[in-house]
Design a protein around this motif. Structure first.
Motif, PDB file in Angstrom:
ATOM      1  N   GLY A  69       0.813  -1.113   0.174  1.00  0.00           N
ATOM      2  CA  GLY A  69       0.047  -0.054  -0.122  1.00  0.00           C
ATOM      3  C   GLY A  69       0.847   1.167  -0.157  1.00  0.00           C
ATOM      4  O   GLY A  69       0.358   2.059   0.471  1.00  0.00           O
ATOM      5  N   ARG A  70       2.003   1.324  -0.540  1.00  0.00           N
ATOM      6  CA  ARG A  70       2.780   2.340  -0.453  1.00  0.00           C
ATOM      7  C   ARG A  70       2.379   3.644  -1.460  1.00  0.00           C
ATOM      8  O   ARG A  70       1.491   3.393  -2.322  1.00  0.00           O
ATOM      9  CB  ARG A  70       4.304   2.068  -0.892  1.00  0.00           C
ATOM     10  CG  ARG A  70       4.793   0.836  -0.217  1.00  0.00           C
ATOM     11  CD  ARG A  70       5.353   1.403   1.120  1.00  0.00           C
ATOM     12  NE  ARG A  70       6.274   2.217   1.220  1.00  0.00           N
ATOM     13  CZ  ARG A  70       6.850   2.602   2.448  1.00  0.00           C
ATOM     14  NH1 ARG A  70       6.483   2.205   3.476  1.00  0.00           N
ATOM     15  NH2 ARG A  70       7.772   3.503   2.296  1.00  0.00           N
ATOM     16  N   LEU A  71       2.821   4.723  -1.196  1.00  0.00           N
ATOM     17  CA  LEU A  71       2.483   5.924  -1.930  1.00  0.00           C
ATOM     18  C   LEU A  71       3.686   6.638  -2.543  1.00  0.00           C
ATOM     19  O   LEU A  71       4.686   6.724  -1.539  1.00  0.00           O
ATOM     20  CB  LEU A  71       1.722   6.776  -1.033  1.00  0.00           C
ATOM     21  CG  LEU A  71       1.110   8.224  -1.576  1.00  0.00           C
ATOM     22  CD1 LEU A  71      -0.196   8.033  -2.489  1.00  0.00           C
ATOM     23  CD2 LEU A  71       0.745   9.096  -0.366  1.00  0.00           C
ATOM     24  N   ALA A 312       6.066  -4.761  16.132  1.00  0.00           N
ATOM     25  CA  ALA A 312       5.273  -5.430  15.179  1.00  0.00           C
ATOM     26  C   ALA A 312       3.894  -4.383  14.841  1.00  0.00           C
ATOM     27  O   ALA A 312       2.833  -4.790  14.718  1.00  0.00           O
ATOM     28  CB  ALA A 312       4.766  -6.650  15.731  1.00  0.00           C
ATOM     29  N   HIS A 313       4.183  -3.087  14.659  1.00  0.00           N
ATOM     30  CA  HIS A 313       3.274  -2.267  14.052  1.00  0.00           C
ATOM     31  C   HIS A 313       3.188  -1.956  12.649  1.00  0.00           C
ATOM     32  O   HIS A 313       4.340  -1.944  12.096  1.00  0.00           O
ATOM     33  CB  HIS A 313       3.418  -0.902  14.826  1.00  0.00           C
ATOM     34  CG  HIS A 313       2.476   0.016  14.689  1.00  0.00           C
ATOM     35  ND1 HIS A 313       2.930   1.273  13.750  1.00  0.00           N
ATOM     36  CD2 HIS A 313       1.107   0.447  15.006  1.00  0.00           C
ATOM     37  CE1 HIS A 313       1.669   2.224  13.496  1.00  0.00           C
ATOM     38  NE2 HIS A 313       0.871   1.640  14.330  1.00  0.00           N
ATOM     39  N   ALA A 314       1.756  -2.043  12.100  1.00  0.00           N
ATOM     40  CA  ALA A 314       1.893  -1.865  10.545  1.00  0.00           C
ATOM     41  C   ALA A 314       1.634  -0.466  10.330  1.00  0.00           C
ATOM     42  O   ALA A 314       0.738   0.477  10.628  1.00  0.00           O
ATOM     43  CB  ALA A 314       0.973  -2.873  10.078  1.00  0.00           C
ATOM     44  N   VAL A 320       2.110  -7.234   6.251  1.00  0.00           N
ATOM     45  CA  VAL A 320       2.547  -8.369   6.988  1.00  0.00           C
ATOM     46  C   VAL A 320       3.879  -8.465   7.892  1.00  0.00           C
ATOM     47  O   VAL A 320       3.980  -8.997   8.832  1.00  0.00           O
ATOM     48  CB  VAL A 320       2.471  -9.614   6.120  1.00  0.00           C
ATOM     49  CG1 VAL A 320       0.973  -9.589   5.727  1.00  0.00           C
ATOM     50  CG2 VAL A 320       3.279  -9.842   5.095  1.00  0.00           C
ATOM     51  N   MET A 321       4.718  -7.204   7.111  1.00  0.00           N
ATOM     52  CA  MET A 321       6.014  -7.334   7.944  1.00  0.00           C
ATOM     53  C   MET A 321       6.069  -6.503   9.199  1.00  0.00           C
ATOM     54  O   MET A 321       6.661  -6.946  10.078  1.00  0.00           O
ATOM     55  CB  MET A 321       7.234  -6.832   6.890  1.00  0.00           C
ATOM     56  CG  MET A 321       7.217  -7.737   5.657  1.00  0.00           C
ATOM     57  SD  MET A 321       8.567  -7.159   4.476  1.00  0.00           S
ATOM     58  CE  MET A 321       7.589  -5.694   3.602  1.00  0.00           C
ATOM     59  N   SER A 322       5.218  -5.594   9.139  1.00  0.00           N
ATOM     60  CA  SER A 322       5.065  -4.830  10.452  1.00  0.00           C
ATOM     61  C   SER A 322       6.404  -4.038  10.988  1.00  0.00           C
ATOM     62  O   SER A 322       6.617  -4.515  12.193  1.00  0.00           O
ATOM     63  CB  SER A 322       4.234  -5.341  11.428  1.00  0.00           C
ATOM     64  OG  SER A 322       3.134  -5.846  10.814  1.00  0.00           O
TER      65      SER A 322
END
Ligand code: SF4
Length: 597
Positions: A69-71, A312-314, A320-322
């Motif tokens: 979901g990158r911008l 482990a924050h997204a 999923v790598m978070s």
């Protein structure tokens, strides 16, 4: 059906355009760089009406492909004078992807005597350009809170802080995190926040109402591909799950974030310390990813459910790598800043000889609030220390110096927010760590030559993410480490630069590289998702090189030559302890990266 939104800030008008055939397969960085190269006069002033700022979600943004979901934000950079693409997570990529917006092209500028500030509100087939003077001149923590109150639909937000509004070259484009607790998702590099400020735009707000998950052309192949990629990501020791089957810590990024690298680079003698004067930092352990992990656990044990610290924050929905985190205050357990990344910890910590985790987190929070790129801000503060204005290691003085940037008339504040080259020149420094005007990131190029080749030759100015050879030179691929001291790195850098350009275009986070380079099924799965989405076969390397060609073409027409593809002289003449090496790559090798391109 994707569309392009074109906004003219001369008169605050807009129109929707269909995606032309030549842009059919382009998104993210491929889209921003193609538009900037085609539509922006390379010699224009970057902070006046002829520059354009282009916003584009990655091709797969909004889909269930993992970590996609990158911008991308692109423009002519006020920091480098060349083309720029800066890339971030946050909510906006997901929102724009689901709204069917391939890109937003913002051109023109209100008359120079305009005092008003504007925000762009993008919805499903709708756009409003609204006067929002109450959003300007305030800190970004306050701003994102206000916007979510005004638009209670959990919109994506990007924009510029007060430093961008004042046209400072160190200003990045901020983004909100999924919880809207921090404006710390930065397309930080290149001063693009100032370009947004020059258009008198504070925020671009993406209202997700009515959005839908984009549909791939070949759903079965897409689903197969994303499953294979997800499995590879979860299996790999760097990108994998938080714990193994026995409950022990496993995935490096989930447990320790990108800052897992601090101790590794310091031990390896390649962590730029005290203004690029040493490769090893004695205080590394105190500010490392391991230290953040311990602090989070400690505050969880003490404050229970009230503790806000996290690892482990997204950074965006579906990662999923978070690798992101929320660093808590030790005394209260409440959130101090999010995220505290390796690059930031290095720039505001080791690079300044500061080993206080609190001080580093505090400076990170100030940068997030002001709208400053932490890499550039840290290197700029190093110039204050190099020039003897403040002392290396003095965290309190560094914090106070940074805070000067809040004051509209502070000369110190203006220098802090103007970037490393400007500050270095103002203080008469002759060892300024920049390429094409942009400060170096957190890997010293003397002991790791491939990343130095990338710094020198990428069209972006010094930028580790433009061709992350560290994956091969430090972490290894399929169990083999490419000798970091080898000086023949043109091919390695070119391959990484092209692959990265592809990832930046399709919307995958570059950290998937660790897993896809090691696990063939993951790489094939990634390719399947992209080609199934487009219904067309595209080649990773060729697609990436086409982006780089556009970028180099722009820079050439802006006046860049081979002489700009070089590291500062002091890297060739000053040895770096503990290995006592210089950057020994020849100019011929640097020129070989893009020979004939
Ligand atoms: S790995 Fe980290 S930076 Fe990359 S998308 Fe996930 S949370 Fe964001």
């Amino acid at each position: 059906m994707s569309k392009i939104l074109r906004i003219n800030m001369d008169d605050q008008s807009h129109k929707w355009e269909s995606v032309p055939k030549e842009y059919e397969t382009l998104a993210g960085r491929a889209f921003t760089s193609a538009v900037v190269n085609k539509e922006v006069e390379p010699t224009c002033h970057p902070l006046r009406e002829f520059n354009k700022i282009v916003i584009s979600p990655g091709l797969l943004a909004g889909t269930p492909a993992p970590s996609s979901g990158r911008l991308s934000i692109g423009a002519k950079s006020p920091l480098t004078g060349g083309i720029k693409e800066a890339n971030a997570g946050g909510l906006t990529g997901n929102r724009l992807g689901r709204l069917g917006v391939r890109g937003i092209i913002i051109e023109g500028a209100p008359p120079t005597d305009t005092k008003d500030w504007f925000s762009i509100v993008v919805g499903k087939d709708s756009c409003k350009i609204v006067k929002t003077n109450n959003y300007a001149g305030i800190g970004l923590y306050e701003l994102i809170g206000k916007i979510w109150k005004d638009y209670p639909v959990k919109p994506g937000i990007i924009g510029c802080g007060i430093t961008g509004q004042r046209l400072m070259k160190c200003a990045g484009v901020f983004g909100n995190n999924p919880e809207n607790t921090d404006p710390g998702r930065y397309a930080g590099r290149g001063g693009l926040g100032a370009v947004l400020g020059s258009k008198r735009i504070v925020a671009v707000i993406s209202d997700p109402t009515g959005g839908a998950i984009p549909t791939p052309k070949d759903k079965a192949r897409f689903d197969k591909g994303r499953t294979a990629l997800r499995e590879a990501l979860q299996k790999h020791a760097v990108t994998g799950t938080l714990n193994d089957d026995e409950g022990n810590p496993y995935g490096g990024l989930k447990n320790y974030g990108t800052n897992i690298l601090l101790n590794i680079l310091s031990e390896g003698g390649a962590l730029p310390t005290k203004g690029f004067s040493s490769g090893r930092f004695s205080g590394a352990a105190k500010i490392s990813g391991e230290a953040v992990h311990e602090l989070v656990d400690k505050t969880k044990a003490k404050f229970g459910d009230a503790a806000e610290g996290r690892y482990a924050h997204a950074c965006h929905p579906g990662c999923v790598m978070s690798c992101s985190n929320v660093v808590p205050y030790e005394k209260t357990g409440k959130a101090h800043v999010s995220p505290l990344e390796y690059e930031t910890v290095w720039a505001l910590g080791a690079n300044l000889n500061i080993d206080s985790l609190y001080d580093v987190a505090e400076m990170n929070r100030i940068c997030n609030d002001l709208g400053l790129d932490t890499i550039e801000a840290g290197n700029t503060l190093a110039m204050f220390m190099e020039g003897g204005i403040i002392k290396y290691g003095d965290g309190a003085a560094a914090i106070e110096t940074l805070k000067e940037a809040y004051k509209p008339n502070s000369v110190i504040g203006k220098i802090v927010a103007s970037g490393t080259q400007s500050a270095g020149e103002a203080f008469g420094i002759t060892r300024i760590p920049v390429v094409k005007g942009q400060a170096l990131p957190a890997y010293d190029p003397r002991p790791i030559r491939g990343i130095g080749v990338t710094y020198a030759t990428t069209p972006m100015g010094a930028d580790h993410t433009a061709g992350y050879t560290i994956a091969a030179e430090v972490l290894g691929i399929k169990g083999t480490v490419t000798d970091p001291r080898d000086v023949k790195k043109a091919d390695l850098s070119r391959t990484f630069q092209a692959t990265t350009a592809y990832l930046d275009a399709v919307g995958y986070c570059i950290f998937i590289a660790f897993a896809i380079l090691d696990i063939d099924a993951g790489f094939n799965g990634m390719v399947d998702t992209v080609n199934a989405f487009l219904g067309k076969e595209i080649d990773v390397g060729e697609y990436g090189m086409a982006i780089l060609k556009n970028e180099r073409d722009f820079n050439k027409r802006a006046g860049f030559t081979a002489a700009d593809d070089r590291l500062p002289e002091f890297f060739k003449t000053e040895t770096l302890p503990p290995h006592n090496v210089t950057f020994d790559v020849t100019d011929e090798e640097l020129d070989a990266v893009f020979k004939g391109v």
